[in-house]
Design an enzyme around this catalytic site. Sequence first.
Site, PDB file in Angstrom:
ATOM      1  N   HIS A   1       0.814  -1.207   0.165  1.00 20.91           N
ATOM      2  CA  HIS A   1      -0.094   0.013   0.019  1.00 20.91           C
ATOM      3  C   HIS A   1       0.625   1.194  -0.005  1.00 20.91           C
ATOM      4  O   HIS A   1       0.573   2.132  -1.084  1.00 20.91           O
ATOM      5  CB  HIS A   1      -0.943  -0.030   1.364  1.00 20.91           C
ATOM      6  N   GLU A   2       2.062   1.323   0.813  1.00 19.66           N
ATOM      7  CA  GLU A   2       2.550   2.409   0.900  1.00 19.66           C
ATOM      8  C   GLU A   2       3.623   2.599  -0.339  1.00 19.66           C
ATOM      9  O   GLU A   2       3.854   3.688  -0.905  1.00 19.66           O
ATOM     10  CB  GLU A   2       3.472   2.264   2.158  1.00 19.66           C
TER      11      GLU A   2
END
Length: 171
Positions: free
Chosen positions: A141-142
Amino acid sequence: MIREIIRMGDKRLLRVAPPVTNLGSDELHALVADMFETMDAARGVGLAAPQIAVDLQLMVFGFEASERYPEAPAVPRTALANVQIEPLSDEMENGWEGCLSIPGLRAVIPRHRVIRYSGFAPDGTPIEREAEGFHARVVQHEYDHLVGRLYPSRIENFDTFGFEDVLSYDL
């Protein structure tokens, strides 16, 4: 210092971030400290530099226990620059995701279940780890933030996308 988290709609979230070139610098260490403080103040589990309008390939993540994801196992607190990700299998896993740049909303997102990630600690020390499950999900996600992508672009079933306090979809 707690930084402002920019929100979806801000075009700065859609850029590909350049690599960190000042590993080991006082400036980078201060930025990482600000990122952890900002992430913790927002009760997040991860934060990428582009989310605070800093155009760098830098992320922080990790927690002992998460209020937002109470079922998630602990993830080691990590600051990681110039990240590379390699899926270790084709197996995908669906899971709930939210984002500090998209407050109040969540969706079910497919992610690789097992990955290897690498990069550098702020002092320049190489980091390479294998991760699975929620740990792998957070890193992916990051990483998306570093390449100008937000999780809604990964939604496969829009029945799962909505406000946290209204959603009733079960995995």
